[in-house]
Design an enzyme around this catalytic site. Structure first.
Site, PDB file in Angstrom:
ATOM      1  N   ARG A  29      -7.568  -0.422   0.745  1.00  0.00           N
ATOM      2  CA  ARG A  29      -8.069  -1.679   0.168  1.00  0.00           C
ATOM      3  C   ARG A  29      -8.385  -1.512  -1.310  1.00  0.00           C
ATOM      4  NH1 ARG A  29     -12.664  -1.881   4.637  1.00  0.00           N
ATOM      5  NH2 ARG A  29     -11.008  -0.717   5.689  1.00  0.00           N
TER       6      ARG A  29
ATOM      7  N   LYS B 159       0.863  -1.192   0.000  1.00  0.00           N
ATOM      8  CA  LYS B 159       0.000   0.000   0.000  1.00  0.00           C
ATOM      9  C   LYS B 159       0.891   1.230   0.000  1.00  0.00           C
ATOM     10  CE  LYS B 159      -3.280   2.660   2.869  1.00  0.00           C
ATOM     11  NZ  LYS B 159      -4.176   2.677   4.038  1.00  0.00           N
TER      12      LYS B 159
ATOM     13  N   LYS C 111     -10.189  13.170   7.322  1.00  0.00           N
ATOM     14  CA  LYS C 111      -9.792  12.879   8.698  1.00  0.00           C
ATOM     15  C   LYS C 111      -9.768  14.181   9.493  1.00  0.00           C
ATOM     16  CE  LYS C 111      -6.609   9.047   7.661  1.00  0.00           C
ATOM     17  NZ  LYS C 111      -7.280   7.932   8.345  1.00  0.00           N
TER      18      LYS C 111
HETATM   19  N1  BES Z   1      -4.312   4.735   6.672  1.00  0.00           N
HETATM   20  C1  BES Z   1      -5.457   4.485   7.464  1.00  0.00           C
HETATM   21  C2  BES Z   1      -5.193   3.516   8.620  1.00  0.00           C
HETATM   22  C3  BES Z   1      -4.213   3.989   9.653  1.00  0.00           C
HETATM   23  C4  BES Z   1      -4.669   4.617  10.792  1.00  0.00           C
HETATM   24  C5  BES Z   1      -2.864   3.768   9.514  1.00  0.00           C
HETATM   25  C6  BES Z   1      -3.773   5.041  11.747  1.00  0.00           C
HETATM   26  C7  BES Z   1      -1.956   4.193  10.457  1.00  0.00           C
HETATM   27  C8  BES Z   1      -2.409   4.833  11.583  1.00  0.00           C
HETATM   28  C9  BES Z   1      -6.566   3.897   6.601  1.00  0.00           C
HETATM   29  O1  BES Z   1      -6.585   4.332   5.283  1.00  0.00           O
HETATM   30  C10 BES Z   1      -7.866   4.313   7.191  1.00  0.00           C
HETATM   31  O2  BES Z   1      -8.131   5.474   7.227  1.00  0.00           O
HETATM   32  N2  BES Z   1      -8.669   3.328   7.633  1.00  0.00           N
HETATM   33  C11 BES Z   1      -9.931   3.582   8.209  1.00  0.00           C
HETATM   34  C12 BES Z   1     -10.917   2.596   7.630  1.00  0.00           C
HETATM   35  C13 BES Z   1     -12.346   2.886   7.960  1.00  0.00           C
HETATM   36  C14 BES Z   1     -12.800   4.173   7.307  1.00  0.00           C
HETATM   37  C15 BES Z   1     -13.210   1.725   7.488  1.00  0.00           C
HETATM   38  C16 BES Z   1      -9.799   3.409   9.713  1.00  0.00           C
HETATM   39  O3  BES Z   1      -9.061   2.525  10.166  1.00  0.00           O
HETATM   40  O4  BES Z   1     -10.420   4.185  10.448  1.00  0.00           O
HETATM   41 ZN    ZN Z   2      -4.801   4.877   4.492  1.00  0.00          ZN
HETATM   42 MN    MN Z   3      -7.587   6.134   4.992  1.00  0.00          MN
END
Ligand code: BES
Ligand code: ZN
Ligand code: MN
Length: 506
Positions: free
Chosen positions: A354, A268, A280
């Site tokens: 994903r 990724k 975010k």
């Molecule tokens: N890159 C983030 C996940 C992440 C969070 C990596 C903190 C490192 C530190 C990922 O793209 C993300 O935002 N995931 C979401 C998914 C959700 C929206 C289903 C998450 O984990 O909140």
């Molecule tokens: Zn991410």
């Molecule tokens: Mn994300």
């Protein structure tokens, strides 16, 4: 980077700026210190009083503890650095390799600004020597590309001399060479992760991969936004749609003429994850340059496999995009047609990893590798489950998942096997498309794994490493792990390639 030499000199006689020795708690759990294990010459130079002196200075032998003291006559290096090893193993058994690695790393960090240090930790084998060398070289890492502190700036420890090194012994020489390659490649991943996202765009990352590929005799192919559109890579394009910096898919391949197997690694590579239209909030986006850590690990592992000449083919796929909100960004509610032909309803643009991985996994599957392993900072949920130092392993094959867990243990990386419960699949049912990119909140890390599983080619062994926790260290440095990018999973991937070559896996 820090130089590495093997030295036959005794701990007390080598010319260096500092001498690193170990301090342990007694094996029987009793009081006092064992200092320094396996370094009789140093003990003699201190008239057998080193343990007492260290106790006076407050040393306990705890892991990570570093105590500095001036050398007595008889030790050439002016400074002794005593580093804690925790409890000594029973009956003179070898110390665990990860303990040695971490101790060497802690000592190297404490020696920032020093020119040459001799490492006299208790080494019983070439593998132990490799662990000490890795720890020292990884601990000496510093990311200073964006700082100019003038000519007074202290650099990291410049030279590591490994005592008890047997430079004429083939096994020790190979161990030192391996340690150097591994540390340099882990540090290559760290540099990429730490590089700010305004400089490390998908295009810039692809250029770095192209240059390193050339240098190491690898075949590199880059699909730019036009080629991605022509190829129908709806996932990668959908995630990159909001950014001024267009996405890329990089294929970087190492082949060996005698290889019997091919391992595909998919990373990724979100060079910055703002969340997109599902933006975010502040407090959750400052470290999101780390969201390309999977691609960095894959890239570094392929280069390491090449430098080590492993008899296996390793193909790296770097799925690179920047996830930004704008008038051209993918909206929650949009449907993407993926490279596989499946349609995905994007319910949350922050579940972007994903989407890029799915396209890259489908593409990797077309070459029918013996196994596919993807690596990603995929979910906050995995951090909730496992904390910030352990990555999760999911797979469509239980034996393969177990094997990867064992490989990670072998190289000293913390990981844990996680399930892919099929009951979570229905949460991703979409009224509009084949699947949605989000499901139930509970078990979010596993939901993401289940999504990826649907894009793996028929009959191909696949595993997914969610490194969201350990990829980026927001706390203070520890052992050989610095603040910021850690290079998590690089050593696991290289060892996995090695085991794949040996034919005892997938
Ligand atoms: N890159 C983030 C996940 C992440 C969070 C990596 C903190 C490192 C530190 C990922 O793209 C993300 O935002 N995931 C979401 C998914 C959700 C929206 C289903 C998450 O984990 O909140
Ligand atoms: Zn991410
Ligand atoms: Mn994300």
């Amino acid at each position: 980077m820090t130089a590495l030499t093997l030295s036959t000199a005794g701990a007390a006689t080598l010319r260096a700026d500092a001498l690193v020795v170990g301090v342990a708690k007694p094996a029987d759990g009793g009081k006092g210190l064992v200092a320094p294990p396996r370094a009789a010459a140093v003990a003699a130079a201190f008239d057998g009083k080193l343990a007492t002196v260290l106790e006076t200075l407050g040393a306990s032998g705890a892991e990570g503890e570093v105590v500095k003291l001036p050398s007595p006559d008889g030790v050439k290096a002016p400074l002794v650095v005593a580093v804690g090893l925790g409890q000594a193993p029973e009956k003179d058994a070898a110390f665990p390799r990860e303990t040695l690695r971490r101790a060497a790393g802690a000592a190297a960090r404490a020696l920032h600004g020093t020119k040459k240090a001799a490492f006299g930790l208790p080494v019983d084998s070439a593998e132990d020597a490799q662990a000490v060398a890795e720890g020292a070289l990884l601990g000496a890492y510093a990311f200073t590309a964006y700082q100019d502190r003038g000519k007074d700036a202290k650099g990291p420890l410049a030279e590591v001399a490994l005592l008890g090194g047997k430079p004429r012994d083939k096994a020790y020489k190979a161990a030192a060479e391996r340690a150097l390659v591994l540390a340099e490649e882990v540090n290559r991943a760290r540099d990429l992760i730490n590089t700010p996202p305004n400089d490390l765009t998908p295009e810039a990352f692809a250029a770095v991969a192209t240059a390193a590929g050339k240098e190491n005799g690898l075949k590199v192919q880059v699909l730019d936004e036009k080629a991605l559109a022509k190829g129908g890579y709806g996932g990668i394009l959908g995630v990159g749609a909001g950014s001024q910096n267009p996405p890329r898919l990089v294929r970087i391949a190492y082949t060996h003429p005698e290889a019997q197997r091919t391992l595909a690694l998919v990373g990724k590579g979100i060079t910055y994850d703002s969340g997109g239209i599902s933006l975010k909030p502040a407090g959750h986006n400052e470290t999101m340059k780390c969201d390309m850590s999977g691609a960095a690990a894959v890239f570094a592992a392929v280069v390491a496999a090449a430098r080590l000449g492993l008899p296996v083919n390793v193909t790296g796929w770097l799925a690179l995009a920047e996830n930004m909100p704008s008038g051209s960004a993918t909206r929650p509610g949009d449907v993407l047609r993926m490279y596989s032909g499946k349609t995905v309803e994007v319910l949350n643009t922050d579940a972007e990893g994903r989407l890029v991985l799915a396209d890259a996994i489908t593409r990797a599957s077309e070459e029918n590798p013996d196994a596919i392993v993807d690596v990603a900072t995929l979910t906050g949920a995995m951090m909730v489950a496992l904390g910030s130092r352990t990555f999760g392993i999911m797979a469509n094959d239980d034996a393969y998942r177990t094997a990867i867990h064992e490989v990670a243990e072998e190289v000293g990386e913390q990981s844990w096997p996680m399930p892919l419960p099929s009951d979570l699949r229905k949460g991703m049912d979409s009224p509009t498309a084949d699947i949605a990119n989000m499901g139930e909140r509970m078990g979010g890390g596993l939901v993401a794994g289940l999504f990826l599983k649907e894009f793996v080619g028929e009959g191909i062994t696949w595993a997914h490493l969610d490194i969201a926790g350990p990829a980026f260290n927001e706390g203070g440095p520890f052992g050989y792990t610095p603040k910021g990018g850690t290079g998590s999973s690089v050593r696991t991937l290289v060892r996995l390639a090695e085991r794949t070559a040996a034919g005892d896996l997938g």
